[in-house]
Write a protein that holds these residues in place. Sequence first.
Motif, mmCIF file in Angstrom:
data_model
loop_
_atom_site.group_PDB
_atom_site.id
_atom_site.type_symbol
_atom_site.label_atom_id
_atom_site.label_comp_id
_atom_site.label_asym_id
_atom_site.label_seq_id
_atom_site.Cartn_x
_atom_site.Cartn_y
_atom_site.Cartn_z
ATOM 1 N N TYR A 58 10.811 14.199 15.020
ATOM 2 C CA TYR A 58 10.914 13.060 16.132
ATOM 3 C C TYR A 58 10.650 11.867 15.037
ATOM 4 O O TYR A 58 11.064 10.667 15.314
ATOM 5 C CB TYR A 58 9.728 13.294 17.144
ATOM 6 N N ARG A 59 9.547 11.791 14.084
ATOM 7 C CA ARG A 59 9.239 10.725 13.271
ATOM 8 C C ARG A 59 10.602 9.991 12.760
ATOM 9 O O ARG A 59 10.735 8.849 12.641
ATOM 10 C CB ARG A 59 8.191 11.356 12.361
ATOM 11 N N THR A 60 11.378 11.057 12.291
ATOM 12 C CA THR A 60 12.632 10.548 11.616
ATOM 13 C C THR A 60 13.356 9.838 12.523
ATOM 14 O O THR A 60 14.138 8.964 12.284
ATOM 15 C CB THR A 60 13.466 11.624 10.851
ATOM 16 N N GLU A 61 13.372 10.251 13.589
ATOM 17 C CA GLU A 61 14.379 9.526 14.586
ATOM 18 C C GLU A 61 13.797 8.193 14.889
ATOM 19 O O GLU A 61 14.557 7.150 14.896
ATOM 20 C CB GLU A 61 14.455 10.463 16.020
ATOM 21 N N ILE A 62 12.613 7.782 14.941
ATOM 22 C CA ILE A 62 11.838 6.732 15.244
ATOM 23 C C ILE A 62 12.100 5.836 14.007
ATOM 24 O O ILE A 62 12.296 4.606 14.000
ATOM 25 C CB ILE A 62 10.349 6.835 15.521
ATOM 26 N N GLU A 63 11.812 6.325 12.919
ATOM 27 C CA GLU A 63 12.280 5.667 11.598
ATOM 28 C C GLU A 63 13.688 5.149 11.647
ATOM 29 O O GLU A 63 13.694 3.812 11.073
ATOM 30 C CB GLU A 63 12.067 6.440 10.266
ATOM 31 N N THR A 64 14.668 5.853 12.033
ATOM 32 C CA THR A 64 15.883 5.549 12.123
ATOM 33 C C THR A 64 16.084 4.512 13.063
ATOM 34 O O THR A 64 16.888 3.297 13.034
ATOM 35 C CB THR A 64 17.092 6.426 12.528
ATOM 36 N N ALA A 65 15.444 4.450 14.334
ATOM 37 C CA ALA A 65 15.701 3.379 15.455
ATOM 38 C C ALA A 65 14.853 2.276 14.989
ATOM 39 O O ALA A 65 15.228 1.124 15.446
ATOM 40 C CB ALA A 65 14.685 4.111 16.415
ATOM 41 N N ILE A 66 13.887 2.176 14.214
ATOM 42 C CA ILE A 66 13.270 0.828 13.528
ATOM 43 C C ILE A 66 14.361 0.010 12.832
ATOM 44 O O ILE A 66 13.943 -1.202 13.000
ATOM 45 C CB ILE A 66 12.034 1.241 12.589
ATOM 46 N N THR A 67 15.169 0.641 12.136
ATOM 47 C CA THR A 67 15.915 0.104 11.451
ATOM 48 C C THR A 67 17.087 -1.142 12.284
ATOM 49 O O THR A 67 17.514 -1.716 11.500
ATOM 50 C CB THR A 67 16.998 0.832 10.695
ATOM 51 N N SER A 68 17.160 -0.823 13.688
ATOM 52 C CA SER A 68 17.946 -1.582 14.467
ATOM 53 C C SER A 68 17.066 -2.581 15.253
ATOM 54 O O SER A 68 17.794 -3.201 16.148
ATOM 55 C CB SER A 68 18.465 -0.602 15.443
ATOM 56 N N MET A 69 15.823 -2.618 15.012
ATOM 57 C CA MET A 69 15.008 -3.601 15.596
ATOM 58 C C MET A 69 14.774 -4.721 14.573
ATOM 59 O O MET A 69 14.348 -4.581 13.519
ATOM 60 C CB MET A 69 13.622 -2.943 16.069
ATOM 61 N N SER A 70 14.789 -5.979 15.416
ATOM 62 C CA SER A 70 14.425 -7.053 14.725
ATOM 63 C C SER A 70 13.126 -7.577 15.185
ATOM 64 O O SER A 70 12.415 -8.596 14.358
ATOM 65 C CB SER A 70 15.539 -8.077 14.978
#
Length: 395
Positions: A58-70
């Motif tokens: 789940y942590r990895t999913e969140i880390e990936t999601a963060i890359t799309s956040m500005s």
Amino acid sequence: MKLTQSAVLAFAASALAAPSQTTEVKPRQAAAACSSAVTLDASTNVFKKYTLHPNKFYRTEIETAITSMSDESLVAAAKEVANVGSFLWIDTIENIAKIEPSIGDVPCSNILGLVIYDLPGRDCAAKASNGELKVGELSKYKSQYIDPIVKILKAHPNTAFALVIEPDSLPNLVTNIDKTPCKNSASGYRDGVAYALKQLNLPNVVMYLDAGHGGWLGWDANLKPGAQELAKAYTAAGKPKQFRGIATNVAGWNQWDESPGEFSTASDAKYNKCQNEKIYVETFGAALKTAGMPNHAIVDTGRNGVSGLRKEWGNWCNVAGAGFGKRFTADTGSSLADAFVWVKPGGESDGTSDESATRYDSFCGKEESYKPAPEAGQWNQDYFETLIKNANPSF
């Protein structure tokens, strides 16, 4: 249609989205597993001693999601979400391979949460998260799913595990047995759950059997038969020592102690006094005790931060406007509730809103369901960000 007493038996079970495949990451800290074998005392609340582990997938999913956040404030909040303990869903035979990598960064102070979720004919009252095993494949469930998991947990005696056993299964047999898929699945559910409870009865494991939620088995007409159904599985498993009780509100939206409850003004409210999960845990807990089963509970608060979003108890799919709820704690204010935990990984879809999809379920097309939504278990970036923005307590 609002649930009425006469409509209780037709209540559609909440479809639970299993996690999507994610890329493994290196442990964020050196593993500090216990130096000796763990023995959990299931007659006590083990969450008073152990913290639910933030699993790496789940942590990895969140880390990936963060890359799309500005938005930097959103990024900071997302990083905090990644530190919240959550359960890892073992929803297929293939995903058993996720267990050992997840053990690597679990310190001795933490307990790794796993959801055991792969019964033959899974999710018999809905379509969104139907499983891989067909009705009648009980022997495959035992030999290719449960047995390999048992082997792994035995091979890691120095790690503590908390298990949620087969969400939706037995509650479906209480309220949806009139549906042909559930009728056909009944014997496999009962035998499979009993087998899982018996085989997973290991010293380093504590088990909780799914019991739906207050808007499901909390109806007056469902309390006694629901308790009897669960107790039969516990007894059939030989009354395993490591069994603690039930898990409620898994992937659900119900409030813990809201008063009056979310649906307390409904015309049929007089038939269900369990208007929040606290009342349900304590009311159903009494019925379980009478039926001869351990009755402590863990409650999923992963997405119940906002109330009043649904028109009916049974509207379960990707409820729009939801927010992350209370983070892990063993301080619940109820002697029967062991802990608030995040079982459902917030951000992963409950089911697709695409009406042309094979696994489309009409509940995912409800007015209050978020759209567009991908298939069950797939990541929904906008929904994840909304959960952060609407979190209560906030991040």
